[in-house]
Design a protein around this motif. Structure first.
Motif, short mmCIF file in Angstrom:
data_model
loop_
_atom_site.label_atom_id
_atom_site.label_comp_id
_atom_site.label_asym_id
_atom_site.label_seq_id
_atom_site.Cartn_x
_atom_site.Cartn_y
_atom_site.Cartn_z
N GLY A 87 0.82 -1.21 0.00
CA GLY A 87 0.00 0.00 0.00
C GLY A 87 0.85 1.25 0.00
O GLY A 87 0.59 2.22 -0.74
N VAL A 91 1.15 4.19 -2.94
CA VAL A 91 1.05 5.62 -2.69
C VAL A 91 2.30 6.34 -3.17
O VAL A 91 2.23 7.42 -3.77
N VAL A 103 -2.17 13.72 -3.13
CA VAL A 103 -2.38 12.29 -2.86
C VAL A 103 -2.40 12.07 -1.35
O VAL A 103 -1.44 12.40 -0.65
N SER A 105 -3.67 9.09 1.69
CA SER A 105 -4.10 7.70 1.83
C SER A 105 -4.12 7.28 3.30
O SER A 105 -3.61 7.99 4.19
N TYR A 106 -4.69 6.13 3.53
CA TYR A 106 -4.70 5.56 4.88
C TYR A 106 -3.29 5.24 5.34
O TYR A 106 -2.94 5.46 6.51
N TRP A 107 -2.44 4.78 4.43
CA TRP A 107 -1.13 4.30 4.85
C TRP A 107 -0.17 5.42 5.26
O TRP A 107 0.78 5.17 5.98
N LEU A 114 -10.20 6.52 6.71
CA LEU A 114 -9.81 6.09 5.38
C LEU A 114 -9.63 4.58 5.30
O LEU A 114 -9.09 4.07 4.31
N VAL A 124 -7.38 5.71 -1.20
CA VAL A 124 -6.37 6.67 -1.64
C VAL A 124 -7.11 7.79 -2.36
O VAL A 124 -7.85 7.54 -3.32
#
Length: 745
Positions: A87, A91, A103, A105-107, A114, A124
């Motif tokens: 992940g 990203v 951008v 994202s959760y990561w 998210l 994302v």
């Protein structure tokens, strides 16, 4: 003018055809690039608050999020070591894309909002750069590169507005090809049935081909100078095919009738142009006037149909008026070649006895025959009492579309739908304390899941941990707040939330702009609703003027307007019953939702124009016979007897070209195709067959009334059916005046 065109076709027929062929080739070469000029979207008013909010976000905050990637770990959770590592790699790759920015994202945020509730999916968020065609190209490149399987462990699906556009464009092309593949063979078969000869059946397709090729050339030119919706292709090809066939049908029928009466080929061309040619010109003017009203709307989705719709009507009419008489002159009596087994030779003064008998029956008991038809049409219109309006979203696509699956996952599996958030923009500096107070107040509104700001994340009136992407939400000269709700996007509750957010007290001196999908829906409905009276007024006035110039009566235009509104009300009611209420959804394969505002307005304008098309067809022949000395009832019966078969055949042929879009996978194309086709059939059968003769019988001699000054004006400036008489005039049947019923009618 029409006499001059006829003489040109007679004396220079081959030259006219050679020039036409060269023009078609040039238009074909030009139109080959049409698809590259057309755009998706166009449903928003550029001057609306939501559009201005989007412009500020584009300018100061890197643009709204328009791409949502739903990433799923097929086995385990997105926090598992392999999924987490891949992940982050995804990203990282996305952030290196030159076509993307913002951008998130959760990561890289670890925000639970998210991540799905079951922990197997993560989001994302990103913004694809560019506007219009550039945006489409960039979105396609990114989605093609990243959607699918990433490193054999993660499944990536694309959603958001660019994900929807990415799938909608190719689907539109597929729908168009399928519709034309169905419509053209059916129309050819029906033309063979109607005309009974191969040559006469092929001639309308030649005019339709010119119209369609001309449409693509026109779309290329217009698309080069202004925004044009890709969906204009669907309307204009259907109109080009249908109107090309309709106008050619009228011309060929009149030409064959003149030949059967004993006229020479040259005299048949002259009479055809002075009667049917004049009718085509007026018919095209009425259709074009209805479509031109679409240009008053600020949404380029609707304006593009105005540009292209008026263009295709004019191209079809010009091809009919210039190319068709030249073809008829060259072919002469060979227009009847290739006779089919079921065909009977054309007879002098031929007319459809069935339509004539129907007209006489109706005029004997006008109230008794018209009232049941009116009752059925009003019953069909009754669902309009509960009509609601919306804008196009992912639900117009098939259930298997990836962007629709992403939207469903965001709605069902996540704490709020980030892709459907409201974006509140303050275009001036705001201190942290008043910003936090404002966000706290917004977070207390019913249905709000959280409010993300540069001052933190707020939910249920309290501050939470710093939210994702908070660093890009604040600038020295402005602030952005994302109001994420738990509500179903574009529902009544979501629209109410827009009004509540706009009504909330902002920080001192601030003037917030509220954007986002739900705000765009509210603004679009307000914008279209505000311009709709002007559009309807323009249609009514131009139609009235054109029909007055055509008939010399002020009663005929009023009668036509009233009957058209009744038939259109029935059509819109049936479409509401189907597409909003969900009836037949299983058969047609769509998801019930509010009526798409822009498409409903478009369907109204198109159906109104086409209804007037047949109004002119019928009225022209009735008026011609009335001017030859027939009384009102006899002119109506004989006029319908002559034109009834033409109108019914033309209506079926045009309806087929629209009904073919019932096979579309995009639901609002189904709505437009089925609605337009139904409106045409209702008008041709119920209105022309029953309501027109009933109204004409009830009106009597007053049907042709005009005040003295207007009569003088029409005598000087109006256009009437006239022209050189044929060698042998068709025999006319005089109808005895209908008997009075018990009411004295």
């Amino acid at each position: 003018m029409f006499e001059r065109i006829a003489e040109l076709a007679i004396r220079r027929s081959r030259l006219v055809l050679i020039v036409a062929a060269v023009v078609v080739v040039l238009m074909g070469a030009l139109g080959a690039g049409a698809f590259g000029k057309l755009l998706g979207g166009g449903f928003d008013d550029p001057a609306s608050q939501s559009s201005r909010a989007r412009d500020v976000i584009d300018e100061k905050f890197g643009g709204e999020t328009n791409l949502v990637l739903l990433v799923r770990a097929p086995e385990g959770r997105v926090d598992a070591p392999d999924a987490k590592r891949n992940g982050k790699a995804l990203v990282s790759d996305l952030k290196t894309e030159s076509d993307l920015d913002n951008v998130v994202s959760y990561w890289d945020t670890n925000s639970p909002d998210l991540r799905s509730e079951d922990g197997r999916e993560a989001i994302v968020l990103a913004r694809v750069k560019g506007r219009d065609a550039e945006l489409q190209e960039n979105a396609k490149a990114v989605i093609d590169d990243f959607a699918g399987t990433y490193k054999d462990t993660l499944t990536v699906k694309a959603g958001g507005s660019t994900g929807v556009s990415y799938e909608m464009g190719p689907q539109t092309t597929e729908d168009l090809i399928l519709a034309e593949t169905i419509a053209v063979p059916l129309i050819l078969l029906l033309l063979l049935v109607v005309f009974g000869t191969v040559v006469s059946a092929l001639l309308p397709l030649a005019i339709a081909l010119i119209a369609i090729v001309g449409v693509f050339a026109q779309l290329f030119v217009v698309g080069s100078v202004t925004d044009v919706s890709i969906f204009a292709i669907n309307l204009t090809t259907a109109l080009g095919l249908g109107l090309g066939v309709d106008y050619a049908l009228l011309m060929i029928s009149r030409f064959r009738e003149q030949l059967a009466s004993g006229a020479s080929v040259e005299d048949a061309v002259r009479k055809t142009m002075s009667t049917a040619g004049r009718t085509v010109a007026f018919s095209a003017a009425t259709v074009a006037a209805a479509l031109a009203a679409l240009m008053v709307f600020p949404q380029y989705f609707l304006r593009s149909f105005g540009y292209s719709g008026v263009g295709v009507v004019l191209i079809a009419a010009l091809a009919t008026l210039f190319v068709m008489p030249a073809l008829l002159k060259v072919l002469g009596h060979r227009v009847n070649s290739g006779r089919m087994p079921w065909s009977k030779p054309e007879r002098s003064g031929s007319r459809s006895s069935g339509w004539g008998r129907l007209a006489r029956t109706v005029m004997r008991r006008p109230a008794l025959t018209a009232l049941p038809v009116l009752a059925v049409l009003l019953l069909a219109a009754s669902p309009l009492l509960g009509i609601t309006f919306g804008t196009a979203d992912e639900r117009v696509l098939p259930e298997g579309a990836e962007s629709r699956q992403v939207s469903a996952a965001l709605r069902d599996n996540f704490n709020g739908n980030d892709a459907a958030a409201l974006h509140v923009v303050i275009d001036k500096p705001v201190a942290k304390a008043p910003l936090a107070s404002y966000a706290t107040e917004l977070s207390e509104l019913e249905g709000v899941a959280r409010v993300e700001t540069s001052a933190g994340v707020f939910a249920d009136g309290q501050s939470k941990a710093t939210g994702p992407g908070n660093t890009v939400l604040g600038r020295p000269d402005g602030q952005q707040l994302n109001v994420v709700s738990k509500l179903t996007p574009k529902s009544e509750e979501a629209k109410d939330l827009v009004e509540q957010v706009r009504s909330a007290a902002p920080p001192s001196g601030a003037d917030p702009l509220v954007g986002g999908a739900d705000a765009e829906l509210v603004d679009s409905n307000d914008s279209i609703g505000g311009r709709l009276p002007l559009a309807i007024g323009l249609i009514a006035v131009t139609t009235f003027v054109l029909l007055f110039l055509f008939t010399g009566s002020v009663v005929q235009p009023l009668r036509a307007l009233v009957l058209n509104l009744i038939s259109l009300g029935a059509t819109l009611g049936v479409m509401t019953w189907i597409f909003q209420d969900g009836n037949l959804s299983g058969l047609l394969g769509f998801t019930a939702q509010p009526m798409e505002t822009s498409m409903t307005v478009l369907m109204f304008c198109v159906a109104f124009g086409l209804s007037m098309d047949y109004e002119v067809f019928v009225t022209s022949r009735i008026k011609e016979l009335h001017e030859l000395g027939e009384d009102n009832e006899s002119a109506v019966a004989n006029g319908l007897g002559h034109t009834g078969r033409i109108v019914s055949a033309a209506a079926v042929l045009l309806a087929v070209s629209f009904f073919a879009f019932g096979t579309a996978k995009i639901s609002f194309l189904q709505l437009f195709g089925l609605g337009s086709g139904l409106a045409i059939l209702i008008d041709a059968i119920a209105v022309r067959g029953v309501l027109v003769p009933a109204a004409m019988r009830l009106l009597g001699r007053s049907a042709w009334y005009a005040p003295g000054p207007l009569r003088k004006f029409h005598n000087r400036f109006g256009l009437s059916e006239s022209g050189p008489a044929p060698a042998s005039a068709p025999e006319l049947v005089t109808v005895n005046p209908p008997e009075k019923d018990s009411a004295g009618v």
